[in-house]
Design a protein around this motif. Structure first.
Motif, mmCIF file in Angstrom:
data_model
loop_
_atom_site.group_PDB
_atom_site.id
_atom_site.type_symbol
_atom_site.label_atom_id
_atom_site.label_comp_id
_atom_site.label_asym_id
_atom_site.label_seq_id
_atom_site.Cartn_x
_atom_site.Cartn_y
_atom_site.Cartn_z
ATOM 1 N N PRO A 159 17.648 -19.235 -28.022
ATOM 2 C CA PRO A 159 17.864 -20.381 -28.914
ATOM 3 C C PRO A 159 16.952 -21.531 -28.524
ATOM 4 O O PRO A 159 16.310 -21.482 -27.471
ATOM 5 C CB PRO A 159 19.337 -20.718 -28.676
ATOM 6 C CG PRO A 159 19.606 -20.273 -27.275
ATOM 7 C CD PRO A 159 18.755 -19.049 -27.082
ATOM 8 N N LEU A 160 16.952 -22.546 -29.356
ATOM 9 C CA LEU A 160 15.994 -23.634 -29.187
ATOM 10 C C LEU A 160 16.015 -24.175 -27.771
ATOM 11 O O LEU A 160 14.963 -24.259 -27.111
ATOM 12 C CB LEU A 160 16.329 -24.742 -30.209
ATOM 13 C CG LEU A 160 15.356 -25.921 -30.288
ATOM 14 C CD1 LEU A 160 13.968 -25.444 -30.717
ATOM 15 C CD2 LEU A 160 15.883 -26.963 -31.271
ATOM 16 N N MET A 179 21.433 -24.443 -32.952
ATOM 17 C CA MET A 179 22.137 -25.298 -31.993
ATOM 18 C C MET A 179 23.417 -25.859 -32.608
ATOM 19 O O MET A 179 24.455 -25.934 -31.944
ATOM 20 C CB MET A 179 21.219 -26.445 -31.548
ATOM 21 C CG MET A 179 19.982 -25.998 -30.782
ATOM 22 S SD MET A 179 20.334 -24.993 -29.312
ATOM 23 C CE MET A 179 21.114 -26.227 -28.261
ATOM 24 N N ALA A 180 23.330 -26.247 -33.861
ATOM 25 C CA ALA A 180 24.516 -26.777 -34.541
ATOM 26 C C ALA A 180 25.583 -25.691 -34.659
ATOM 27 O O ALA A 180 26.787 -25.950 -34.522
ATOM 28 C CB ALA A 180 24.127 -27.298 -35.922
ATOM 29 N N PHE A 181 25.127 -24.480 -34.885
ATOM 30 C CA PHE A 181 26.060 -23.354 -34.967
ATOM 31 C C PHE A 181 26.760 -23.137 -33.635
ATOM 32 O O PHE A 181 27.991 -22.996 -33.577
ATOM 33 C CB PHE A 181 25.297 -22.102 -35.395
ATOM 34 C CG PHE A 181 26.081 -20.833 -35.290
ATOM 35 C CD1 PHE A 181 27.129 -20.563 -36.164
ATOM 36 C CD2 PHE A 181 25.791 -19.897 -34.299
ATOM 37 C CE1 PHE A 181 27.866 -19.386 -36.055
ATOM 38 C CE2 PHE A 181 26.512 -18.721 -34.188
ATOM 39 C CZ PHE A 181 27.555 -18.477 -35.065
ATOM 40 N N ILE A 182 25.994 -23.111 -32.559
ATOM 41 C CA ILE A 182 26.609 -22.928 -31.234
ATOM 42 C C ILE A 182 27.626 -24.043 -30.968
ATOM 43 O O ILE A 182 28.764 -23.782 -30.565
ATOM 44 C CB ILE A 182 25.540 -22.917 -30.112
ATOM 45 C CG1 ILE A 182 24.582 -21.736 -30.284
ATOM 46 C CG2 ILE A 182 26.196 -22.885 -28.734
ATOM 47 C CD1 ILE A 182 23.372 -21.769 -29.353
ATOM 48 N N PRO A 218 14.320 -18.768 -19.388
ATOM 49 C CA PRO A 218 15.715 -19.031 -19.777
ATOM 50 C C PRO A 218 15.797 -20.318 -20.601
ATOM 51 O O PRO A 218 14.909 -21.178 -20.534
ATOM 52 C CB PRO A 218 16.429 -19.167 -18.428
ATOM 53 C CG PRO A 218 15.637 -18.266 -17.512
ATOM 54 C CD PRO A 218 14.196 -18.458 -17.948
ATOM 55 N N ASN A 219 16.886 -20.432 -21.351
ATOM 56 C CA ASN A 219 17.014 -21.495 -22.357
ATOM 57 C C ASN A 219 16.844 -22.908 -21.806
ATOM 58 O O ASN A 219 16.272 -23.783 -22.477
ATOM 59 C CB ASN A 219 18.400 -21.428 -23.019
ATOM 60 C CG ASN A 219 18.722 -20.037 -23.539
ATOM 61 O OD1 ASN A 219 17.830 -19.216 -23.691
ATOM 62 N ND2 ASN A 219 19.994 -19.783 -23.805
ATOM 63 N N GLU A 233 17.440 -32.353 -29.256
ATOM 64 C CA GLU A 233 16.962 -33.585 -29.899
ATOM 65 C C GLU A 233 15.601 -34.004 -29.349
ATOM 66 O O GLU A 233 14.719 -34.455 -30.090
ATOM 67 C CB GLU A 233 17.982 -34.704 -29.696
ATOM 68 C CG GLU A 233 19.192 -34.543 -30.617
ATOM 69 C CD GLU A 233 20.341 -35.464 -30.220
ATOM 70 O OE1 GLU A 233 20.085 -36.494 -29.564
ATOM 71 O OE2 GLU A 233 21.497 -35.118 -30.556
ATOM 72 N N ALA A 234 15.451 -33.841 -28.058
ATOM 73 C CA ALA A 234 14.166 -34.179 -27.442
ATOM 74 C C ALA A 234 13.076 -33.257 -27.985
ATOM 75 O O ALA A 234 11.949 -33.696 -28.259
ATOM 76 C CB ALA A 234 14.269 -34.053 -25.921
ATOM 77 N N MET A 235 13.419 -32.000 -28.158
ATOM 78 C CA MET A 235 12.439 -31.063 -28.710
ATOM 79 C C MET A 235 12.058 -31.491 -30.131
ATOM 80 O O MET A 235 10.879 -31.449 -30.493
ATOM 81 C CB MET A 235 13.021 -29.649 -28.733
ATOM 82 C CG MET A 235 12.051 -28.568 -29.153
ATOM 83 S SD MET A 235 10.918 -28.066 -27.820
ATOM 84 C CE MET A 235 11.807 -26.639 -27.160
#
Lengths: 380, 380, 380, 380
Positions: free
Chosen positions: A108-109, A361-364, A85-86, A117-119
């Motif tokens: 998603p990421l 992520m920005a889209f979400i 899971p995410n 950001e950590a990723m």
């Protein structure tokens, strides 16, 4: 051609996507799955490893343990698939990235922007490749569509109509023991987006992949039709592009009759293109003022962009698993090149990676923000 | 069964919709076209009348003249079809309404809200019937869809996805002598809405007809892709219903490959329905959790609502003209009943009339207002 | 343009095809139905005439009476539609042909070869036109297909695949009061062919119309699946053409799920064409080695042959009734030209007439003969 | 679950079907390809082995050498895939069968009847399993169709319409260096059947698999449209079943626009079923008198027979390779059971084997015999 040694985090017996990744890794023969931390429950992890025929010594109770142990082996894994899971994506990817083990991560990421950001930092700090499985970009006719748009087949882009309806959450299945629905409706595990995060990101990514453009503003109306559902199960989004193009995006998990209805229609000044995931071997192309053509995978009218990632002749349908396998195979090629010393920056080709993940992520975030503000326009 | 004597305003040789109305009036044999003011140019009006075989004495140079002369004849027209550009609808309808001659008027109701209000008053003051040809409601499978929704086939409505893309204005055809495009891109003749008025109103009306609900709020993003085009040629609209349902509406005149792609998909708590105008003899129905059914016009699974307005057996396709004819035939029935003394209020049945027209005008206004305010939510 | 005065033989209230002919005659406004002998039962004939609004004086009890009376009137009918069961075609057509009244006759030509020969003589002896309503040839995209074949779009013809499955006689409906099935299963009224005569002739005619070729030999396997059914309800036929082309024809009345599935696929040395009656507004064309094109009625890629018989723009579906109306309209044109003194031989254009009828009769006979001889090859 | 050690005969770099078998063997992870005699040219065999990453010591110059050497190894292959042209099938299978190595053989069984009989004896004399890859039987919806027929969904079978058109041999490709066409048009390598042997047997097998019936008589019209082509490239066949059912079979390699158009339609007393290989995830079912249903793989209405061989959820298309893989996976299960000592006779389940192969050979022979006798009826 030596096979790449692959590990997997998540993907135990109940999971859907783990099995998909495993098949995808096998189809073109580039990987051997040799290690796994297949469940967050150690006992379940062991049982799943046994069922998959893993060496018991390499079926781990946790991803940290796995990263450490595999990195210490001469024949340790070279790449790992993250199919949890995410909310676990970042934590699971980190120890492998730190050890230079290539990461193939489901989308998603991440669940949160902090994790994203950590990723980003962890990927930047690592020599390893990071591939995000926006698998729909692996379809040959999607590749051809991208190629045609770049070649001017539809001219200046005007309109994007993208939709991704499903129906499997029409009823309250998360209360009926459907594990896939349980974590997808749980903000702690999925993040702030429900349908918009799970499938909306795929739709968004597909449109961006084909058009080569990301909208810069959107207005979103997210909604939960399922009683008591904490996350959206339906999303309506209007899109505006810096180029002047406009679009709409619809995704839904509550649309009876729709199974996995991802569909892209784009229109430019001189032509239109249509592609539907459920009949993926056809691409419909209309040069304005001429009859619509049905271009088939590997068939007449198919170009190199799609043919390169096709396996069999026209008329012999390839499907979802083959498209997914294409990402794995391109990842294998990139991994081998990286192992051969080529700079990571040059290796991603058409593979979606961190940047696609951050866009998602920005889209979400933009969708959730807009929707909370009554569908006000938000910059992505 | 005596035929009704019909007149026509507009619909000269260059017009598309005039010919459609004439065929529609003939199909079921309820009308004889006996008089016309077929063009705003008297000479052209005469020529068109001659081409249609009208008695020259009844081919008039203006609608006022026609209304006066026909009302004075013993064998004068009983009904008139108004098929002019939008800005003439009210002026043309008025003299007939005043004389008790039934009016069959093309949509949208008028070009301006002032005209719409005036039309409302004129209709109220008249004994004549006023029918607005939202012709897509005449399709048998649209009737069946309406019937099924009312019968609970999809349960509580959740989602409305309605679209109406065309491609005929992709290029700047209004500068190339295409008369249909000239007046449709001219605010003085079309009103404040371009695509949204011309085809968006059809989409809006169809969704309302089938679902039995009109949204109460919308957010609209209208745009002109055609350079220098004064009116929208593409519209994206998000819808909210008082019932809690939500929806999206897309209409376009610049989508290459789309001819007349009106399509309705609606989803409720227990099922979904899909209908597409270009393949109008099928209705796709999914009771949630069961396979999708293809219900065919007059075929297995077809119910009385559609069969009543079918002419021929399943598998023998009926089309656009038959659906249009159904409105004419139902109008004939209503006119005969009105002539028989029945109260007008009871005669409209499923026929769209003033109220559908006012809804459409409110929809156009709301879209234009919302779009000017950057797609803010507007109450319809 | 004065309307032609039309009479009708057969087509009373229970009949399907009578209503079709009446609508077809009205669509383009070329005819007024003014007389009829609508049933073989005088009382029923009168009632049907009344229902249709005929002048009671011109609603006759028999076709002989009608022919005589109408021929004696100054305003008598100029043309007559024969829409009876097959065994009456000749007898009904004869008195009109003898009086120079033009005949529009339903297919097949007659029930028996004797009648067919008699019809041939009667037509030869008359000044009147004889039109046989092989209505499927009126579809615009069938016209375009014919045109494309003639223009070499598929090159030398190799293969013809033609099929016409229906399902309405899957059960023993002839014993359940379905009048359409009663006479179609009765050799005395239908002739020697069941499905092969009723719909096989349409399929045969369509293939001949489009390809411009009639096979010279066939091997047929006719069969009745309905218990006790005297005539075939399913036919399998292999075809050989003098040109070297080969083909198959399948027609059936017992194929559940098939409504009116007439479909033609033809293949030549350089291309292929496909057309299906249930989606008649599309023609699928494949130039060998290129993507398949969807050519739409009156749309991009449509040529004059089809556009000439189209009424409305692409995307607005025309159907069965419009195609039927095209034959009526072309007949009207021919009738007017004949009345203007032009020689009959030059007037038929694309209209099917006696020759198509005789071809159909020869086809039925060949099929029945072949089938009785265990599917031996028979010269048509 | 230990992987089965697999060898391959044929399938070098130019071959289409070898690559298909390799992917199919990998998809579900049941096999490791460890040895090969990949070409009849030893040098080419070595090069192909290297390209596939085989141990050079196990990349053999001939199948005899491979059979002997592998049988002598402790870790020798347990099964072998025969993917050569037809005329080599028996010779290649023989040495493996003699050594108890399981054989997975491409279809048709052999090129000649003599070889077929020899194969029959060799299989009878061996303990090894013999699987013939009639791969279309591996499609989930084909399995479901079989299951539904057996359960009476269409009632007593009446009609079989089976077709398999392709277009890749429209031109004289065998003279243009297309290896696939070269051997397929060469009687010495293909046998007496061209299209009928290559794809007609698939069509025949599919119909038999689904209906559970094999026709007992046929009349065939084989033809070569390609100039100078020694074998048929098009076949028309009429079928009669002992049960009273009848059918038609068409296969072609010269039908422009048809890629791999295998399609089965069957009709019984109470229903009909339709399945098309190019859109394999749908099965269309019509219970007579009810609307047609679209049953989707793993979706609503799908039953265990198909779900058992599905990998992923409805809406995520599976294709040709997955269906092929299903045969490999069922073969693996059977091989493991055989290794576990279970009697071979009980292990084949739904797998096509020798008997299907002999049926196919009988079908080819009957078609060729009938066609030579001008399409006379021949007992299969």
């Amino acid at each position: 051609m030596r096979r790449i040694r692959l590990g997997m985090v998540g993907g135990g017996s109940d999971a859907f996507i783990g099995g998909v990744h495993r098949i995808a890794s096998r189809i073109d023969g580039h990987y051997d799955l040799v290690a796994g931390a297949l469940s967050s429950t150690p006992q379940r992890a062991k049982a799943s490893g046994e069922a998959l025929g893993l060496d018991p010594a390499r079926s781990y109770g946790s991803f940290e343990e796995m990263a450490e142990a595999e990195a210490a082996r001469k024949d340790g894994i070279e790449a790992v698939s993250i199919v949890t899971p995410n909310h676990v994506h970042f934590a699971a990817a980190k120890p492998f990235l730190e050890r230079g083990i290539h990461v193939i991560c489901d989308k998603p990421l991440t669940a949160t922007l902090e994790d994203a950001e950590a990723m980003e930092k962890a990927v930047a700090a690592s020599d390893a490749l990071f591939i995000l499985t926006h698998n729909y970009t692996g379809y040959p006719m999607v590749r051809q569509a991208q190629d045609m748009v770049a070649d001017g087949a539809i001219g200046t882009l005007r309109l994007v109509q993208i939709e991704y309806p499903q129906d499997w959450m029409t009823d309250d299945v998360e209360s009926q023991g459907v594990k896939q629905a349980e974590w997808r409706t749980d903000p702690a595990r999925s993040g702030a987006g429900g349908a918009i995060g799970d499938i909306g990101t795929h739709a968004f990514n597909l449109a961006a992949f084909v058009t080569g453009q990301v909208p810069d503003r959107l207005a979103a109306d997210l909604h939960s039709f399922g009683a008591g559902r904490a996350l959206d199960d339906n999303a309506h989004v209007m899109l505006r592009y810096a180029s002047g193009a406009r679009g709409m995006l619809w995704c839904s998990q509550v649309a009876p009759g729709c199974e996995n209805g991802l569909r892209l229609r784009i229109f430019g000044e001189v032509g239109g293109l249509e592609w539907a995931q459920e009949e993926p071997n056809s691409l419909w192309y209309t040069p304005h003022g001429e009859p619509t053509r049905r271009i088939t995978r590997n068939g007449a009218g198919a170009t190199e962009a799609g043919n390169l990632v096709s396996r069999i002749p026209a008329g012999h349908p390839e499907g979802y698993l083959e498209a997914f396998a294409t990402l794995y195979s391109e990842a294998a090629e990139a991994i081998r090149a990286a192992q051969g010393g080529q700079p990571r920056s040059a290796l991603m080709g058409k593979l979606p990676g961190l940047s696609a993940g951050l866009d998602g992520m920005a889209f979400i975030r933009a969708c959730v923000t807009s929707s909370r503000d009554d569908a006000a326009w938000v910059t992505i």
